[in-house]
Design a protein around this motif. Sequence first.
Motif, PDB file in Angstrom:
ATOM      1  N   LEU A 131       2.284  -0.342  10.716  1.00  0.00           N
ATOM      2  CA  LEU A 131       3.482  -0.750  10.827  1.00  0.00           C
ATOM      3  C   LEU A 131       3.920  -1.746  11.981  1.00  0.00           C
ATOM      4  CD1 LEU A 131       4.897   0.484   7.237  1.00  0.00           C
ATOM      5  CD2 LEU A 131       3.203  -1.309   7.376  1.00  0.00           C
ATOM      6  N   GLY A 132       3.780  -1.589  12.852  1.00  0.00           N
ATOM      7  CA  GLY A 132       4.822  -1.391  13.940  1.00  0.00           C
ATOM      8  C   GLY A 132       5.888  -0.914  14.148  1.00  0.00           C
ATOM      9  N   LEU A 166       1.131 -15.292  11.212  1.00  0.00           N
ATOM     10  CA  LEU A 166      -0.272 -15.266   9.989  1.00  0.00           C
ATOM     11  C   LEU A 166      -0.390 -14.549   9.613  1.00  0.00           C
ATOM     12  CD1 LEU A 166      -2.139 -17.934   8.899  1.00  0.00           C
ATOM     13  CD2 LEU A 166      -3.407 -17.806  11.418  1.00  0.00           C
ATOM     14  N   THR A 167      -0.610 -13.154  10.598  1.00  0.00           N
ATOM     15  CA  THR A 167      -1.422 -12.405  10.381  1.00  0.00           C
ATOM     16  C   THR A 167      -0.134 -11.019  10.360  1.00  0.00           C
ATOM     17  OG1 THR A 167      -1.226 -11.288  12.567  1.00  0.00           O
ATOM     18  CG2 THR A 167      -3.188 -12.812  12.039  1.00  0.00           C
ATOM     19  N   GLY A 168       0.899 -11.309  10.157  1.00  0.00           N
ATOM     20  CA  GLY A 168       1.943 -10.343  10.274  1.00  0.00           C
ATOM     21  C   GLY A 168       1.599  -8.891  11.487  1.00  0.00           C
TER      22      GLY A 168
END
Lengths: 194, 290
Positions: free
Chosen positions: A148-149, B109-111
């Motif tokens: 998720l970062g 686009l990819t998050g």
Amino acid sequence: MLKLTTPISAETINSLNAGDRVLLSGRIITARDAAHKLMVEKRPDFLRPYLKESVIYHCGPIVSKNEDGTWKFVSAGPTTSSREEPYEADVMEEYNVRGIIGKGGMGQKTMDGLTKSGAVYLHAIGGSGALTAQRVKKVETVLMLEELGSPEAFWVIEVEDFPLVVTMDSKGKSLHKEVAERSDKRAKELLASI
Amino acid sequence: MGINLKDSIVELIRRSSTDYPKDWENAIRKAAENEEAGSSASVALNTILENIALARKNSYPMCQDTGFINIYVDYPFGERESTYTEAINAAVIEATKRQYLRPNAVDSLTGKNSENNTGVNAPAITFHQWDNDYARIRLLQKGGGCENCSAQYRIPDTTLGAGRDLKGVRKVVIDAVNKAQGQGCAPGIIGVAVGGDRAACAKLAKEQLFRKFGERSADTSLAELEKTLLTDLNSLGIGPMGFGGNTTALEVFIGTQHRHPATYYVSVAYDCWAYRNGTMTIKNDEVTYA
């Protein structure tokens, strides 16, 4: 000032009223946009022990890694809660959550969810990230950091005397709704007078 | 260039992210005195003041949302834009490492978060070559929550009864701030632009946020409208954080530009109380921060 410590019972929650100021201590967990989507779509079990009778914090913190591999919160104020409106009622019910910390308040769907699950909405002071980070005494663990970062990951943290205002209680009262009704009325008056 | 451009820009970011300008701080102190003692509004503003002092002392970001990085470069004839682009990108990466910035650049686009604040048009740099013999770099860190409260209106707006004049502008700004409630971390700083096409209008509104506290428009009718609107907005009673109270906005800044005869856009750039921007000038190899 009322003191709350997680895990919180439904009885304690029902004794709180919109407008009360509280100091929260104990273990809570951060979750924001991607985390809420995941909780509703996948309903992962590994989160259950952290969420049961605990509190979700809408926050994407700045975190630094200590030399010994542990983490430290540097700046960690609330993010806007309304983005979680589609998910929150389901999340609270699924995971038996007792409180949501964020800013800006939430809508009717969440309000109904608070009543159903026996939970409250707790408002933190937006933008006060440096000060709030001081209330985080320990970062216990982080979940799904890689996927998720950092801002979106689930940070399991221990807080002490985190100052909050109950703005939506479990009995259907929302300060946000009251303030919005008054300001709508005033805006209409102004527009009519210009 | 005799200076280390990258390091100078890292310092610009550190100052902006962690050190709140004194004139805005005084405005918040005054606002706190204007709220009922012991009310949630008063507590919120005093907490903000405490946070400002702590962030300044420790060089911690005031807010964990260190915003989307907008940089405006005015440079003298004969210099290359790429010199600045390279230094800015390197500075942003360094500032992220030092935790002056949170990683805030996500691939649409990819998050995927780039984790260093760089990416396609990130940081967003606007270049302008001017006739001065020095360069000016301006930084605006625009929070995501307040950006979501920004708005654009196409006038006439029949729902609001807003026509193509300053009365119409006044109406739509009131509407935008009322709709924002506490979501943009009120008390807000409100940049307004009238005219231009949709893109130019939004850009001009955002640039108003570089104005100083108390800096009124040079045009008397706009200066008057700025003052009137500030009173209007504070009468809405939304208050700090939307808790209810007397302080909904700290400032209103309005700019105008020419428009197509058929269009009349009004843009509202809502900035949170945590106004984070800064300016540096480079002249004769000397850097000055303002």
